[in-house]
Design a protein around this motif. Structure first.
Motif, PDB file in Angstrom:
ATOM      1  N   GLY A  79       0.791  -1.229   0.000  1.00 10.83           N
ATOM      2  CA  GLY A  79       0.000   0.000   0.000  1.00 10.83           C
ATOM      3  C   GLY A  79       0.818   1.272   0.000  1.00 10.83           C
ATOM      4  O   GLY A  79       0.365   2.300   0.518  1.00 10.83           O
ATOM      5  N   VAL A  80       2.012   1.231  -0.597  1.00 10.20           N
ATOM      6  CA  VAL A  80       2.906   2.384  -0.592  1.00 10.20           C
ATOM      7  C   VAL A  80       3.100   2.911  -2.019  1.00 10.20           C
ATOM      8  O   VAL A  80       3.477   2.158  -2.917  1.00 10.20           O
ATOM      9  N   GLU A  81       2.845   4.207  -2.190  1.00 10.89           N
ATOM     10  CA  GLU A  81       3.161   4.893  -3.443  1.00 10.89           C
ATOM     11  C   GLU A  81       4.562   5.475  -3.294  1.00 10.89           C
ATOM     12  O   GLU A  81       4.862   6.130  -2.296  1.00 10.89           O
ATOM     13  N   VAL A  82       5.409   5.242  -4.293  1.00 10.99           N
ATOM     14  CA  VAL A  82       6.820   5.635  -4.229  1.00 10.99           C
ATOM     15  C   VAL A  82       7.074   6.811  -5.167  1.00 10.99           C
ATOM     16  O   VAL A  82       6.741   6.748  -6.347  1.00 10.99           O
ATOM     17  N   PHE A  83       7.700   7.867  -4.619  1.00 10.37           N
ATOM     18  CA  PHE A  83       8.013   9.067  -5.392  1.00 10.37           C
ATOM     19  C   PHE A  83       9.473   9.455  -5.201  1.00 10.37           C
ATOM     20  O   PHE A  83       9.914   9.676  -4.077  1.00 10.37           O
ATOM     21  N   GLY A  84      10.210   9.560  -6.294  1.00 13.13           N
ATOM     22  CA  GLY A  84      11.555  10.117  -6.260  1.00 13.13           C
ATOM     23  C   GLY A  84      11.430  11.619  -6.466  1.00 13.13           C
ATOM     24  O   GLY A  84      10.674  12.069  -7.325  1.00 13.13           O
ATOM     25  N   VAL A  85      12.149  12.415  -5.681  1.00 12.64           N
ATOM     26  CA  VAL A  85      12.030  13.869  -5.744  1.00 12.64           C
ATOM     27  C   VAL A  85      13.414  14.504  -5.814  1.00 12.64           C
ATOM     28  O   VAL A  85      14.288  14.187  -5.009  1.00 12.64           O
ATOM     29  N   SER A  86      13.581  15.410  -6.783  1.00 16.44           N
ATOM     30  CA  SER A  86      14.811  16.193  -6.866  1.00 16.44           C
ATOM     31  C   SER A  86      14.479  17.554  -7.458  1.00 16.44           C
ATOM     32  O   SER A  86      13.355  17.797  -7.902  1.00 16.44           O
ATOM     33  N   ALA A  87      15.467  18.415  -7.472  1.00 16.86           N
ATOM     34  CA  ALA A  87      15.296  19.737  -8.085  1.00 16.86           C
ATOM     35  C   ALA A  87      15.623  19.701  -9.575  1.00 16.86           C
ATOM     36  O   ALA A  87      15.600  20.729 -10.235  1.00 16.86           O
ATOM     37  N   ASP A  88      15.901  18.530 -10.108  1.00 12.55           N
ATOM     38  CA  ASP A  88      16.192  18.396 -11.534  1.00 12.55           C
ATOM     39  C   ASP A  88      14.983  18.799 -12.372  1.00 12.55           C
ATOM     40  O   ASP A  88      13.836  18.545 -11.969  1.00 12.55           O
ATOM     41  N   ALA A 115      10.405  20.039  -0.894  1.00 16.52           N
ATOM     42  CA  ALA A 115      11.556  20.112   0.016  1.00 16.52           C
ATOM     43  C   ALA A 115      11.209  20.937   1.256  1.00 16.52           C
ATOM     44  O   ALA A 115      11.519  20.540   2.378  1.00 16.52           O
ATOM     45  N   ARG A 116      10.552  22.072   1.061  1.00 12.98           N
ATOM     46  CA  ARG A 116      10.148  22.894   2.215  1.00 12.98           C
ATOM     47  C   ARG A 116       9.107  22.170   3.062  1.00 12.98           C
ATOM     48  O   ARG A 116       9.183  22.190   4.296  1.00 12.98           O
ATOM     49  N   LEU A 117       8.147  21.526   2.420  1.00 12.05           N
ATOM     50  CA  LEU A 117       7.086  20.816   3.140  1.00 12.05           C
ATOM     51  C   LEU A 117       7.669  19.771   4.087  1.00 12.05           C
ATOM     52  O   LEU A 117       7.209  19.616   5.212  1.00 12.05           O
ATOM     53  N   PHE A 118       8.701  19.067   3.617  1.00  9.57           N
ATOM     54  CA  PHE A 118       9.279  17.982   4.402  1.00  9.57           C
ATOM     55  C   PHE A 118      10.592  18.348   5.085  1.00  9.57           C
ATOM     56  O   PHE A 118      11.260  17.492   5.655  1.00  9.57           O
ATOM     57  N   GLY A 119      10.968  19.624   5.027  1.00 12.46           N
ATOM     58  CA  GLY A 119      12.173  20.062   5.715  1.00 12.46           C
ATOM     59  C   GLY A 119      13.447  19.468   5.154  1.00 12.46           C
ATOM     60  O   GLY A 119      14.399  19.221   5.887  1.00 12.46           O
ATOM     61  N   VAL A 120      13.457  19.230   3.848  1.00 13.07           N
ATOM     62  CA  VAL A 120      14.643  18.675   3.211  1.00 13.07           C
ATOM     63  C   VAL A 120      15.569  19.822   2.827  1.00 13.07           C
ATOM     64  O   VAL A 120      15.183  20.708   2.072  1.00 13.07           O
ATOM     65  N   GLY A 121      16.746  19.791   3.362  1.00  8.01           N
ATOM     66  CA  GLY A 121      17.709  20.829   3.064  1.00  8.01           C
ATOM     67  C   GLY A 121      18.473  20.527   1.788  1.00  8.01           C
ATOM     68  O   GLY A 121      18.248  19.517   1.117  1.00  8.01           O
ATOM     69  N   GLY A 122      19.364  21.407   1.479  1.00  6.81           N
ATOM     70  CA  GLY A 122      20.190  21.225   0.298  1.00  6.81           C
ATOM     71  C   GLY A 122      21.003  22.480   0.065  1.00  6.81           C
ATOM     72  O   GLY A 122      20.880  23.467   0.791  1.00  6.81           O
ATOM     73  N   PHE A 123      21.817  22.413  -0.963  1.00  5.38           N
ATOM     74  CA  PHE A 123      22.670  23.551  -1.277  1.00  5.38           C
ATOM     75  C   PHE A 123      22.989  23.530  -2.759  1.00  5.38           C
ATOM     76  O   PHE A 123      23.244  22.470  -3.336  1.00  5.38           O
ATOM     77  N   GLY A 124      22.954  24.681  -3.381  1.00  9.44           N
ATOM     78  CA  GLY A 124      23.337  24.807  -4.779  1.00  9.44           C
ATOM     79  C   GLY A 124      22.439  24.063  -5.751  1.00  9.44           C
ATOM     80  O   GLY A 124      22.899  23.603  -6.785  1.00  9.44           O
ATOM     81  N   GLY A 125      21.166  23.917  -5.405  1.00  9.33           N
ATOM     82  CA  GLY A 125      20.242  23.226  -6.302  1.00  9.33           C
ATOM     83  C   GLY A 125      20.237  21.718  -6.158  1.00  9.33           C
ATOM     84  O   GLY A 125      19.628  21.017  -6.959  1.00  9.33           O
ATOM     85  N   PHE A 126      20.902  21.201  -5.138  1.00  6.19           N
ATOM     86  CA  PHE A 126      20.934  19.766  -4.887  1.00  6.19           C
ATOM     87  C   PHE A 126      20.314  19.486  -3.531  1.00  6.19           C
ATOM     88  O   PHE A 126      20.729  20.066  -2.526  1.00  6.19           O
ATOM     89  N   TYR A 127      19.345  18.589  -3.487  1.00  5.64           N
ATOM     90  CA  TYR A 127      18.704  18.249  -2.215  1.00  5.64           C
ATOM     91  C   TYR A 127      19.538  17.250  -1.429  1.00  5.64           C
ATOM     92  O   TYR A 127      20.291  16.457  -2.003  1.00  5.64           O
ATOM     93  N   ASN A 128      19.358  17.277  -0.114  1.00 10.13           N
ATOM     94  CA  ASN A 128      19.938  16.246   0.730  1.00 10.13           C
ATOM     95  C   ASN A 128      19.250  14.925   0.403  1.00 10.13           C
ATOM     96  O   ASN A 128      18.135  14.896  -0.099  1.00 10.13           O
ATOM     97  N   ARG A 129      19.902  13.861   0.746  1.00 10.24           N
ATOM     98  CA  ARG A 129      19.353  12.527   0.499  1.00 10.24           C
ATOM     99  C   ARG A 129      18.540  12.118   1.737  1.00 10.24           C
ATOM    100  O   ARG A 129      19.048  11.502   2.657  1.00 10.24           O
TER     101      ARG A 129
END
Length: 165
Positions: A79-88, A115-129
């Protein structure tokens, strides 16, 4: 100096996301331009799994994406929907999907909404893993920060299996 202060505040708030926190799930576009209503999926009783990654087609992201593709049917059965997310950009994500035969939706997040919704940081257009699991009640189920791209999918699948016992 001001941007450094903002970066530090954002980074600290990113770690404050906790299990049980409600999430205002938006409608988004996948890499092929299809609308995905995240809130509707949760209301249908689905878990939502977001695996954030820095850059399509880079070695770690490729390994992580391939492993999620290998385990995709198992996630779906639970019952899990899987989403890959990046700034690409969407076009880069589409090429990544097709070159690697990835499964699940890829969500281009160029403006940083997810990224903001889930508090995912990053730098230079690359999100944290980071990997975020949202339960069918629209609440944070679990947060994994700075994940190992070679073990992430297996770790999350093992956790989801404990929810379905």
């Amino acid at each position: 100096m001001r941007w450094l202060l903002c970066l530090c505040v954002f980074s600290l708030s990113a770690w404050a996301l906790s299990p049980g926190d409600p999430v205002n799930l938006p409608r988004v576009q996948d890499s092929y331009g299809r609308t995905v209503d995240l809130a509707a999926l949760a209301r249908e009783g689905r878990y939502l799994l977001f695996w954030f990654y820095p850059k399509a087609s880079s070695p770690g992201c490729t390994a992580q994406g391939k492993r999620y593709a290998e385990l995709y049917e198992q996630f779906q059965a639970l019952g899990v929907e899987v989403f890959g997310v990046s700034a690409d950009p969407a076009a880069e994500q589409c090429a990544f999907i097709e070159r690697m035969a990835l499964k699940g939706a890829m969500l281009p997040d160029k403006d940083g909404t997810l990224a903001r919704l889930f508090g995912v940081g990053g730098f230079g257009g690359f999100y944290n893993r980071d990997t975020i699991l949202v339960n069918p009640k629209g609440r944070i189920e679990r947060v994994w920060r700075s994940v190992n791209p070679f073990r992430d999918a297996d770790t999350v699948l093992a956790y989801v299996r404990t929810l379905r016992r």
